[in-house]
Scaffold this active site. Sequence first.
Site, PDB file in Angstrom:
ATOM      1  N   LYS A 196       0.840  -1.198   0.000  1.00  0.00           N
ATOM      2  CA  LYS A 196       0.000   0.000   0.000  1.00  0.00           C
ATOM      3  C   LYS A 196       0.878   1.253   0.000  1.00  0.00           C
ATOM      4  O   LYS A 196       0.693   2.165  -0.790  1.00  0.00           O
ATOM      5  CB  LYS A 196      -0.918  -0.047   1.230  1.00  0.00           C
ATOM      6  CG  LYS A 196      -1.876   1.100   1.334  1.00  0.00           C
ATOM      7  CD  LYS A 196      -2.839   0.902   2.501  1.00  0.00           C
ATOM      8  CE  LYS A 196      -3.612   2.190   2.742  1.00  0.00           C
ATOM      9  NZ  LYS A 196      -4.560   2.089   3.853  1.00  0.00           N
ATOM     10  N   GLU A 202      10.476  -4.686   4.593  1.00  0.00           N
ATOM     11  CA  GLU A 202      10.557  -6.100   4.202  1.00  0.00           C
ATOM     12  C   GLU A 202      10.266  -6.254   2.712  1.00  0.00           C
ATOM     13  O   GLU A 202      10.989  -6.927   1.979  1.00  0.00           O
ATOM     14  CB  GLU A 202       9.532  -6.933   4.993  1.00  0.00           C
ATOM     15  CG  GLU A 202       9.820  -7.079   6.471  1.00  0.00           C
ATOM     16  CD  GLU A 202       9.139  -6.022   7.320  1.00  0.00           C
ATOM     17  OE1 GLU A 202       8.874  -4.900   6.807  1.00  0.00           O
ATOM     18  OE2 GLU A 202       8.874  -6.305   8.495  1.00  0.00           O
ATOM     19  N   GLY A 254      -4.953  -2.016   4.885  1.00  0.00           N
ATOM     20  CA  GLY A 254      -4.164  -3.155   4.405  1.00  0.00           C
ATOM     21  C   GLY A 254      -4.832  -4.494   4.678  1.00  0.00           C
ATOM     22  O   GLY A 254      -4.951  -5.341   3.792  1.00  0.00           O
ATOM     23  N   ARG A 255      -5.306  -4.694   5.901  1.00  0.00           N
ATOM     24  CA  ARG A 255      -5.869  -6.005   6.264  1.00  0.00           C
ATOM     25  C   ARG A 255      -7.268  -6.218   5.709  1.00  0.00           C
ATOM     26  O   ARG A 255      -7.873  -7.265   5.952  1.00  0.00           O
ATOM     27  CB  ARG A 255      -5.811  -6.187   7.781  1.00  0.00           C
ATOM     28  CG  ARG A 255      -6.445  -5.055   8.587  1.00  0.00           C
ATOM     29  CD  ARG A 255      -6.038  -5.136  10.060  1.00  0.00           C
ATOM     30  NE  ARG A 255      -6.531  -3.997  10.839  1.00  0.00           N
ATOM     31  CZ  ARG A 255      -5.912  -2.848  10.985  1.00  0.00           C
ATOM     32  NH1 ARG A 255      -4.757  -2.638  10.370  1.00  0.00           N
ATOM     33  NH2 ARG A 255      -6.424  -1.886  11.738  1.00  0.00           N
ATOM     34  N   GLU A 340      -4.796  -6.755  14.900  1.00  0.00           N
ATOM     35  CA  GLU A 340      -4.317  -5.430  14.494  1.00  0.00           C
ATOM     36  C   GLU A 340      -5.471  -4.428  14.569  1.00  0.00           C
ATOM     37  O   GLU A 340      -5.264  -3.237  14.794  1.00  0.00           O
ATOM     38  CB  GLU A 340      -3.724  -5.475  13.070  1.00  0.00           C
ATOM     39  CG  GLU A 340      -2.828  -4.290  12.749  1.00  0.00           C
ATOM     40  CD  GLU A 340      -1.964  -4.488  11.505  1.00  0.00           C
ATOM     41  OE1 GLU A 340      -0.745  -4.716  11.637  1.00  0.00           O
ATOM     42  OE2 GLU A 340      -2.507  -4.415  10.393  1.00  0.00           O
ATOM     43  N   HIS A 371      -4.172 -33.556  17.373  1.00  0.00           N
ATOM     44  CA  HIS A 371      -3.015 -34.368  17.767  1.00  0.00           C
ATOM     45  C   HIS A 371      -1.889 -33.488  18.281  1.00  0.00           C
ATOM     46  O   HIS A 371      -0.735 -33.923  18.327  1.00  0.00           O
ATOM     47  CB  HIS A 371      -2.567 -35.226  16.586  1.00  0.00           C
ATOM     48  CG  HIS A 371      -3.647 -36.161  16.144  1.00  0.00           C
ATOM     49  ND1 HIS A 371      -3.806 -37.430  16.663  1.00  0.00           N
ATOM     50  CD2 HIS A 371      -4.686 -35.980  15.291  1.00  0.00           C
ATOM     51  CE1 HIS A 371      -4.872 -38.001  16.117  1.00  0.00           C
ATOM     52  NE2 HIS A 371      -5.431 -37.137  15.284  1.00  0.00           N
ATOM     53  N   LYS A 500       9.214  -0.893  14.462  1.00  0.00           N
ATOM     54  CA  LYS A 500       9.792  -0.567  13.142  1.00  0.00           C
ATOM     55  C   LYS A 500      10.881   0.490  13.300  1.00  0.00           C
ATOM     56  O   LYS A 500      11.963   0.390  12.718  1.00  0.00           O
ATOM     57  CB  LYS A 500       8.709   0.004  12.213  1.00  0.00           C
ATOM     58  CG  LYS A 500       7.736  -1.007  11.654  1.00  0.00           C
ATOM     59  CD  LYS A 500       6.837  -0.310  10.629  1.00  0.00           C
ATOM     60  CE  LYS A 500       5.649  -1.151  10.256  1.00  0.00           C
ATOM     61  NZ  LYS A 500       4.681  -0.468   9.413  1.00  0.00           N
TER      62      LYS A 500
HETATM   63  O1  F6P Z   1       3.103  -2.955   9.819  1.00  0.00           O
HETATM   64  C1  F6P Z   1       1.748  -3.160   9.683  1.00  0.00           C
HETATM   65  C2  F6P Z   1       1.270  -2.846   8.306  1.00  0.00           C
HETATM   66  O2  F6P Z   1       1.181  -1.473   8.127  1.00  0.00           O
HETATM   67  C3  F6P Z   1      -0.049  -3.521   8.029  1.00  0.00           C
HETATM   68  O3  F6P Z   1      -1.127  -2.825   8.527  1.00  0.00           O
HETATM   69  C4  F6P Z   1      -0.017  -3.651   6.556  1.00  0.00           C
HETATM   70  O4  F6P Z   1      -0.949  -4.592   6.106  1.00  0.00           O
HETATM   71  C5  F6P Z   1       1.413  -4.083   6.343  1.00  0.00           C
HETATM   72  O5  F6P Z   1       2.137  -3.355   7.307  1.00  0.00           O
HETATM   73  C6  F6P Z   1       1.971  -3.872   4.969  1.00  0.00           C
HETATM   74  O6  F6P Z   1       1.928  -2.532   4.581  1.00  0.00           O
HETATM   75  P1  F6P Z   1       2.145  -2.114   3.076  1.00  0.00           P
HETATM   76  O7  F6P Z   1       1.052  -2.715   2.265  1.00  0.00           O
HETATM   77  O8  F6P Z   1       2.111  -0.619   3.069  1.00  0.00           O
HETATM   78  O9  F6P Z   1       3.480  -2.630   2.620  1.00  0.00           O
END
Ligand code: F6P
Length: 532
Positions: A196, A202, A254-255, A340, A371, A500
């Site tokens: 987003k 990452e 995002g979620r 979240e 199990h 972060k």
């Molecule tokens: O760190 C949490 C978050 O902001 C989530 O809410 C989001 O889904 C995820 O990181 C990834 O964010 P982006 O789509 O901006 O890379």
Amino acid sequence: MEKWAKLQALQTATANRHILDLFDEARAAEFSVSADGMLFDYSKTNIDSATRAALVELAEASGVAEKRAAMFAGDRINLTEGRAVLHVALRAGEDASIIVNGKYVLPEVSRIRSACYDFATAVRDGSFVGQGGKITDVVNIGIGGSDLGPAMATLALSPYHDGPRVHFVSNVDGAHIHDTLKGLNPETTLIIVASKTFTTIETMTNADTAKRWMAAKVANPATQFAAVSTASEKTLAYGIDPTRVFGFEDWVGGRYSVWGPIGLSLMIAIGPAAFDQFLAGARAMDQHFLTAPFTQNMPVMLALVGLWHNQLCGHATRAVLPYDQRLARLPAYLQQLEMESNGKRVALDGSDLATHSGPVVWGEPGTNGQHAFYQLIHQGTRVIPCEFLVARRGHEADLAHQHLLLVANCLAQAEALLRGRSLDEARAIQAQKGLMGDALELQARHRVFPGNRPSTVLAYDRLTPFVLGQILALYEHRVFVEGAILGLNSYDQWGVELGKELAVALQPVLEGTAGTKGKDGSTAALVAFLRV
Ligand code: F6P
């Protein structure tokens, strides 16, 4: 607070009774809700008519209906970020009309969906090619909401895959991208960078790694990259052609974003027609949520059962147990969706929350979990409300006998949690085996199941795209209702920020270009141990 106090009194008054004693012939039907072929049975909980009425009063007094109307109307209910919350717009019907900032948003939603569908179709039918010809593999690089939704749904709908293979890379741990790319051909691989913000460390680190991997074989790697993001200037700066960039607005969290361009990898896997069915299922649940009276409203009742267990009975976790192997990633998806969203300690106005925040959500598919951790669920000292999910039919017609076994196990676990096994029953079983005296007593005591443990079952016909859409929208609205009653903002996520920031500051410390001054003793000692 008066409503909470009433519920607390009801909880105290009923805590010691046995759920089994609540059953008469009508209970199973009276304490379940159906919606478009789906059944939610909460009769195996300690909720009776009086409790349900008090829970519904709490929902009414908390303004759930008004808040629901505000969300669907595009009001800026995400106060701390000043944003509307409109994932429902991504699946709204042709006849809907939603305005944000004085602008009708649905024409743009539908334009972007068509662009995604066109691209997905081109990848699927080979009119979009890589340097080595038709695309055989798609790698979605994203994390959190830009990974969990499409990854979970792609696995869930694997019987509908008729496109290229789709892979997901999320972790910054180089092992993830290394193991995923190993064995793929860069010349026939498409990389989708899903972010987003297009700043998530990452994702951008993995995207760089993928670019280098591709550059070894492909003359111009950017031609085999697509992006899904709200940050079009950043995707451009990254070198991705705007014709392969699919945007969305900041009113999609995002979620909550799997319904739009973030679902591109899923669209490529199952095709636009099946994706349309996925949206239709969610839309059906939206309509149900908007129109059904609270006692017959599945998201509302699912939320109220959750609040009863967490905030009133004090059960701090809930297990989500899909008896559906392809929902293996659903618990992880729900962890983000629920934790979240409702893992907050202050109310909308910044005051301390008067009750606990949302619960810890965890789980694994049945029968595997049986199990592993069900021992504690049945005989541990803490009560863990269990939410089972199960389909009437699987997709493997030739393995119907296995599906029957799966259903039997699901229902048996819920029954065992409810019924338990008393000491007398355990003694009788040991006596039948010929044990006597102290030996009998000892063995019997280990075999007691307290029972009276609450569970719910969400039952559906088969895990089709439509049904998956229903399930996910159901949980989204459940989160909304719980958040609305708790009075918090379900749509920001400030709790992820501190870690972060500290990670960024620790990078030079680990590299050895900055010292550990100001760090606590433990962090400094760990840096000393881990520094290469
Ligand atoms: O760190 C949490 C978050 O902001 C989530 O809410 C989001 O889904 C995820 O990181 C990834 O964010 P982006 O789509 O901006 O890379």
